[in-house]
Design a protein around this motif. Structure first.
Motif, PDB file in Angstrom:
ATOM      1  N   LYS A  17       0.905  -1.131  -0.014  1.00  0.00           N
ATOM      2  CA  LYS A  17       0.230   0.165   0.025  1.00  0.00           C
ATOM      3  C   LYS A  17       1.022   1.229  -0.124  1.00  0.00           C
ATOM      4  CE  LYS A  17      -3.475   2.119   2.204  1.00  0.00           C
ATOM      5  NZ  LYS A  17      -4.877   1.887   3.610  1.00  0.00           N
ATOM      6  N   GLN A  33       0.589  -4.143   8.420  1.00  0.00           N
ATOM      7  CA  GLN A  33       1.818  -3.570   9.300  1.00  0.00           C
ATOM      8  C   GLN A  33       2.672  -4.218  10.840  1.00  0.00           C
ATOM      9  OE1 GLN A  33       0.409   0.684  10.411  1.00  0.00           O
ATOM     10  NE2 GLN A  33       1.921   0.354  12.241  1.00  0.00           N
ATOM     11  N   VAL A  34       1.053  -4.677  11.751  1.00  0.00           N
ATOM     12  CA  VAL A  34       1.762  -5.638  13.287  1.00  0.00           C
ATOM     13  C   VAL A  34       1.796  -6.824  12.824  1.00  0.00           C
ATOM     14  CG1 VAL A  34       0.798  -6.557  14.795  1.00  0.00           C
ATOM     15  CG2 VAL A  34      -0.662  -3.669  14.147  1.00  0.00           C
ATOM     16  N   VAL A 291      -5.246   4.060  22.692  1.00  0.00           N
ATOM     17  CA  VAL A 291      -4.095   4.458  21.773  1.00  0.00           C
ATOM     18  C   VAL A 291      -4.446   5.859  21.825  1.00  0.00           C
ATOM     19  CG1 VAL A 291      -3.025   4.459  19.371  1.00  0.00           C
ATOM     20  CG2 VAL A 291      -5.272   2.674  20.542  1.00  0.00           C
ATOM     21  N   ARG A 293      -2.139   8.714  21.426  1.00  0.00           N
ATOM     22  CA  ARG A 293      -1.696   9.793  19.846  1.00  0.00           C
ATOM     23  C   ARG A 293      -1.085  11.514  19.915  1.00  0.00           C
ATOM     24  NH1 ARG A 293      -3.535   5.764  16.381  1.00  0.00           N
ATOM     25  NH2 ARG A 293      -5.154   5.316  16.394  1.00  0.00           N
ATOM     26  N   SER A 312       1.500   5.850  19.262  1.00  0.00           N
ATOM     27  CA  SER A 312       0.830   4.983  18.440  1.00  0.00           C
ATOM     28  C   SER A 312       0.725   3.679  19.811  1.00  0.00           C
ATOM     29  CB  SER A 312       2.098   4.144  17.374  1.00  0.00           C
ATOM     30  OG  SER A 312       1.576   3.470  16.808  1.00  0.00           O
ATOM     31  N   PHE A 313       0.815   3.096  19.088  1.00  0.00           N
ATOM     32  CA  PHE A 313      -0.005   1.473  19.645  1.00  0.00           C
ATOM     33  C   PHE A 313       1.211   0.688  19.813  1.00  0.00           C
ATOM     34  CE2 PHE A 313      -1.806  -2.969  20.159  1.00  0.00           C
ATOM     35  CZ  PHE A 313      -2.561  -2.867  21.140  1.00  0.00           C
ATOM     36  N   ARG A 339      -9.915  12.503  24.513  1.00  0.00           N
ATOM     37  CA  ARG A 339     -11.310  12.182  23.424  1.00  0.00           C
ATOM     38  C   ARG A 339     -12.377  12.876  24.779  1.00  0.00           C
ATOM     39  NH1 ARG A 339     -10.314   7.666  20.128  1.00  0.00           N
ATOM     40  NH2 ARG A 339     -10.658   6.299  21.951  1.00  0.00           N
TER      41      ARG A 339
ATOM     42  N   THR B  35      -9.731  -1.047   5.171  1.00  0.00           N
ATOM     43  CA  THR B  35      -8.929  -1.309   4.406  1.00  0.00           C
ATOM     44  C   THR B  35      -7.799  -0.176   4.751  1.00  0.00           C
ATOM     45  OG1 THR B  35      -9.901  -3.631   3.369  1.00  0.00           O
ATOM     46  CG2 THR B  35      -8.010  -1.839   1.967  1.00  0.00           C
ATOM     47  N   MET B  36      -8.364   0.510   4.375  1.00  0.00           N
ATOM     48  CA  MET B  36      -8.634   2.408   4.621  1.00  0.00           C
ATOM     49  C   MET B  36      -7.478   2.289   6.155  1.00  0.00           C
ATOM     50  SD  MET B  36      -8.353   3.404   1.778  1.00  0.00           S
ATOM     51  CE  MET B  36      -8.274   5.039   2.008  1.00  0.00           C
ATOM     52  N   ASP B  39      -4.483  -1.921  10.493  1.00  0.00           N
ATOM     53  CA  ASP B  39      -4.671  -3.058  12.155  1.00  0.00           C
ATOM     54  C   ASP B  39      -5.174  -2.647  12.428  1.00  0.00           C
ATOM     55  OD1 ASP B  39      -2.846  -5.336  11.166  1.00  0.00           O
ATOM     56  OD2 ASP B  39      -1.405  -3.983  10.808  1.00  0.00           O
ATOM     57  N   VAL B  41      -6.799  -1.560  16.361  1.00  0.00           N
ATOM     58  CA  VAL B  41      -5.767  -2.324  17.696  1.00  0.00           C
ATOM     59  C   VAL B  41      -6.932  -2.002  19.220  1.00  0.00           C
ATOM     60  CG1 VAL B  41      -3.544  -2.548  16.912  1.00  0.00           C
ATOM     61  CG2 VAL B  41      -4.679  -0.022  17.435  1.00  0.00           C
ATOM     62  N   TYR B  42      -7.797  -0.733  18.580  1.00  0.00           N
ATOM     63  CA  TYR B  42      -8.457  -0.959  20.005  1.00  0.00           C
ATOM     64  C   TYR B  42     -10.232  -0.253  19.227  1.00  0.00           C
ATOM     65  CZ  TYR B  42     -10.292   1.957  24.037  1.00  0.00           C
ATOM     66  OH  TYR B  42     -11.131   2.366  24.958  1.00  0.00           O
ATOM     67  N   GLU B  44     -13.685   1.477  20.707  1.00  0.00           N
ATOM     68  CA  GLU B  44     -15.174   1.952  22.359  1.00  0.00           C
ATOM     69  C   GLU B  44     -16.156   1.654  21.214  1.00  0.00           C
ATOM     70  OE1 GLU B  44     -12.331   5.172  24.354  1.00  0.00           O
ATOM     71  OE2 GLU B  44     -14.667   5.877  23.687  1.00  0.00           O
ATOM     72  N   VAL B  60     -16.268   3.943  18.673  1.00  0.00           N
ATOM     73  CA  VAL B  60     -14.414   4.652  18.295  1.00  0.00           C
ATOM     74  C   VAL B  60     -13.842   2.946  17.636  1.00  0.00           C
ATOM     75  CG1 VAL B  60     -12.164   5.837  18.489  1.00  0.00           C
ATOM     76  CG2 VAL B  60     -14.639   6.165  19.522  1.00  0.00           C
ATOM     77  N   GLU B  62     -10.160   2.235  16.109  1.00  0.00           N
ATOM     78  CA  GLU B  62      -8.891   2.388  16.321  1.00  0.00           C
ATOM     79  C   GLU B  62      -7.586   1.187  16.069  1.00  0.00           C
ATOM     80  OE1 GLU B  62      -6.857   5.539  19.023  1.00  0.00           O
ATOM     81  OE2 GLU B  62      -8.310   5.208  20.227  1.00  0.00           O
ATOM     82  N   SER B  63      -6.650   2.154  14.660  1.00  0.00           N
ATOM     83  CA  SER B  63      -5.632   1.492  14.508  1.00  0.00           C
ATOM     84  C   SER B  63      -4.688   2.311  14.598  1.00  0.00           C
ATOM     85  CB  SER B  63      -5.848   1.512  12.949  1.00  0.00           C
ATOM     86  OG  SER B  63      -5.863   2.413  12.375  1.00  0.00           O
ATOM     87  N   VAL B  64      -3.341   0.796  14.115  1.00  0.00           N
ATOM     88  CA  VAL B  64      -2.562   1.481  14.739  1.00  0.00           C
ATOM     89  C   VAL B  64      -2.001   3.232  14.121  1.00  0.00           C
ATOM     90  CG1 VAL B  64       0.283   1.614  14.583  1.00  0.00           C
ATOM     91  CG2 VAL B  64      -1.111  -0.850  14.295  1.00  0.00           C
ATOM     92  N   LYS B  65      -2.804   3.824  12.831  1.00  0.00           N
ATOM     93  CA  LYS B  65      -2.958   4.234  12.424  1.00  0.00           C
ATOM     94  C   LYS B  65      -3.413   5.619  12.838  1.00  0.00           C
ATOM     95  CE  LYS B  65      -3.757   3.971   8.198  1.00  0.00           C
ATOM     96  NZ  LYS B  65      -3.948   3.936   6.243  1.00  0.00           N
ATOM     97  N   ALA B  66      -4.700   5.290  12.834  1.00  0.00           N
ATOM     98  CA  ALA B  66      -5.855   6.420  13.146  1.00  0.00           C
ATOM     99  C   ALA B  66      -6.732   6.131  13.804  1.00  0.00           C
ATOM    100  CB  ALA B  66      -6.158   6.767  11.605  1.00  0.00           C
ATOM    101  N   ALA B  67      -7.111   7.046  14.717  1.00  0.00           N
ATOM    102  CA  ALA B  67      -9.083   6.960  15.150  1.00  0.00           C
ATOM    103  C   ALA B  67     -10.061   6.872  14.123  1.00  0.00           C
ATOM    104  CB  ALA B  67      -8.947   7.600  16.505  1.00  0.00           C
TER     105      ALA B  67
END
Lengths: 364, 134
Positions: A17, A33-34, A291, A293, A312-313, A339, B35-36, B39, B41-42, B44, B60, B62-67
């Motif tokens: 990707k 990525q994990v 997580v 941020r 991050s996580f 939040r 997909t967007m 992974d 990981v959390y 709510e 909510v 959350e991926s490693v990348k974004a919430a």
């Protein structure tokens, strides 16, 4: 369309990707990525880091220039040895962090970040005026980071026996120039491994040989969580020109001795030291699920507030982790606002993970 | 990207899917959404027995990348949440339309007709995803 590394087509073949990173089309992940993160912690992974900027300095004044340009002291180096350092402005702010390799008395190689390439080159050129040196950006080269506990074993299927012997003999933070490749025992993951620099035209064949040796392609996503677990700063997030190394957990990279070495930023850093260091960069582990941020607020009772610079996580700890800039004197607990809710976090001594092992983490 | 968009489900513009079984609606996020995000990981989830409102944040992911906020595609009472996700959020990546469901709602009768009418068919959602890619 962004800039492409010599391995761009290899990434597409590996079903990456692709994302924009500082103007480059780079692989974010090749699926998960994990999974890539765990491969590097437990096995072996390869990252294309050809977007990074390689600058070679040749000439009789090179050492003299670098003594002034860099906050760490290159006089600590013997040929074949590398050093991590910051390049500072007059105010002590971090222009960039970089690795400098001494190849000989009149040849040093610097590897700087891609996002800061333009300003780095401009700054180095400006400071180099009056010195007898030649500065060459090596856009003809590709760079791969090969990282993980099983890399040493797997390279036996990639390198010829002479090269293999030379590479495996490298001590940590040492480098060697071989016939077709430059290899250094460095990295950005907290695992053992090598960074390899080779001609762009040879990169794809080398990449395929690594994959064939069961070394897994890993993207920038895993690179970020690995470096964060390893407690390694990311330029632009954890430090920039508005802060000094002394408040960025990088005091160890500043060589104040010998006192007569007048590197750029020295006066400002000594002043800051004299006035007292008011902030520090620490590691946080979220106690509960969730997580962390970038830019979340950190609350320390009786001391004030701080901010997460990289959150991050952690796939290894299975917890939210972060680097945060906080008031000096922080204890072992703080709260992070997520939040609108304040949640408990533990302050830890970095790194979070060292050579695959969880470090300093209380799982209370 | 060849994401799956099952024909028998309904979709929201904000990438949730809805499955109707008699008077219960099951809600999750689409394959495209997971997909967007990458992974997960959390998560709510809403409180069981709480009310959710059409178009309002209710969960909510959350991926490693974004919430990312999840918006309820319908109004109603939450009758069940997928507790397996609290331990294994990656189920959303592995099986977004099955084991990765988020919560179940008993819709308010007064609003259900209007809510369902606003949802997209699989064809409409496919077009929306395609248009976002350009």
């Amino acid at each position: 369309m962004g800039k492409k590394t010599p391995l761009y087509d290899c990434h597409l073949i590996a079903k990456a990707k692709m994302v924009d990173f500082a103007g480059w089309d780079m692989p974010l992940n090749y699926g998960s990525q994990v999974e890539e993160h765990h491969k590097v912690r437990q096995d072996a992974g390869v990252f294309d880091v050809s977007h990074m900027t390689i600058v070679d300095f040749h000439g009789k004044d090179v050492a003299m220039l670098l003594r002034k340009l860099l906050a760490n002291n290159i006089d600590r180096l013997v040929p074949g040895k590398a050093l991590y350092t910051c390049m500072l402005n007059e105010q002590g702010g971090v222009i960039d962090d970089l690795i400098v390799y001494k190849m000989s008395d009149e040849f040093y190689r610097l590897i700087v970040n891609s996002a800061t390439r333009d300003k780095d080159i401009a700054w180095m050129q400006k400071q180099a005026s009056g010195f007898t040196i030649e500065m060459t950006e090596r856009t003809d080269l590709a760079m791969l980071a090969i990282q993980g506990p099983r890399v040493r074993d797997k390279l036996a299927n990639v390198l010829n026996s002479d090269d293999l012997q030379a590479v495996l003999a490298l001590k940590v933070f040492h480098a060697v120039q071989l016939n077709h490749l430059f290899a250094a025992r460095t990295g950005y993951t907290g695992e053992d491994g090598f960074e390899v620099i080779l001609p762009a035209k040879d990169a794809a064949a080398f990449w395929h040989a690594l994959l064939k040796a069961d070394i897994h392609p890993c993207g920038l996503g895993a690179r970020d969580t690995l470096r964060l677990e390893a407690g390694l700063n990311l330029y632009g997030a954890d430090m920039d020109e508005s802060v000094t190394p002394l408040v960025s957990n990088l005091a160890w990279t500043v060589a104040f001795e010998p006192a007569e070495r007048d590197f750029i930023g020295r006066v400002a850093l000594l002043k800051q030291k004299h006035e007292g260091i008011a902030e520090c960069l620490v590691g946080l582990v979220l106690m509960g699920p969730g997580v962390l941020r970038n830019h979340q607020k950190v609350i320390i009772d009786g001391l004030g507030i701080g901010e997460i610079t990289s959150g991050s996580f952690s796939p290894t700890l299975n917890k939210g982790i972060a680097l945060a800039r906080v008031p000096a004197g922080i204890g072992q607990r703080c709260r992070v606002e997520i939040r609108g809710k304040e949640v408990e976090a533990q302050v830890i001594k970095l790194p979070f993970v060292l050579s695959g092992k969880k470090n300093n983490i209380v799982t209370a | 990207m060849n994401n799956s968009i099952p024909k028998k489900l309904k979709y929201s513009r904000t990438h949730e899917w809805v499955r109707q079984d008699d008077d219960v609606l099951t809600i999750g996020i689409t394959d495209h959404a997971q997909t967007m995000l990458g992974d997960l990981v959390y998560v709510e989830l809403p409180e069981p027995e709480s009310n959710v409102e059409t178009g309002h944040e209710c969960a909510v992911v959350e991926s490693v990348k974004a919430a990312a906020d999840v918006y309820s595609p319908v109004s109603g009472e939450v009758i069940e949440i997928n507790e397996a996700l609290l331990e294994s959020p990656q189920l959303i990546n592995e099986d977004p339309y099955g084991k990765g469901w988020l919560f179940r709602v008993k819709p308010f009768e007064s609003e259900i007709a209007e809510d369902v009418a606003k949802l997209l068919t699989a064809d409409q959602y496919t077009k929306q995803v395609a248009s976002e890619a350009h």
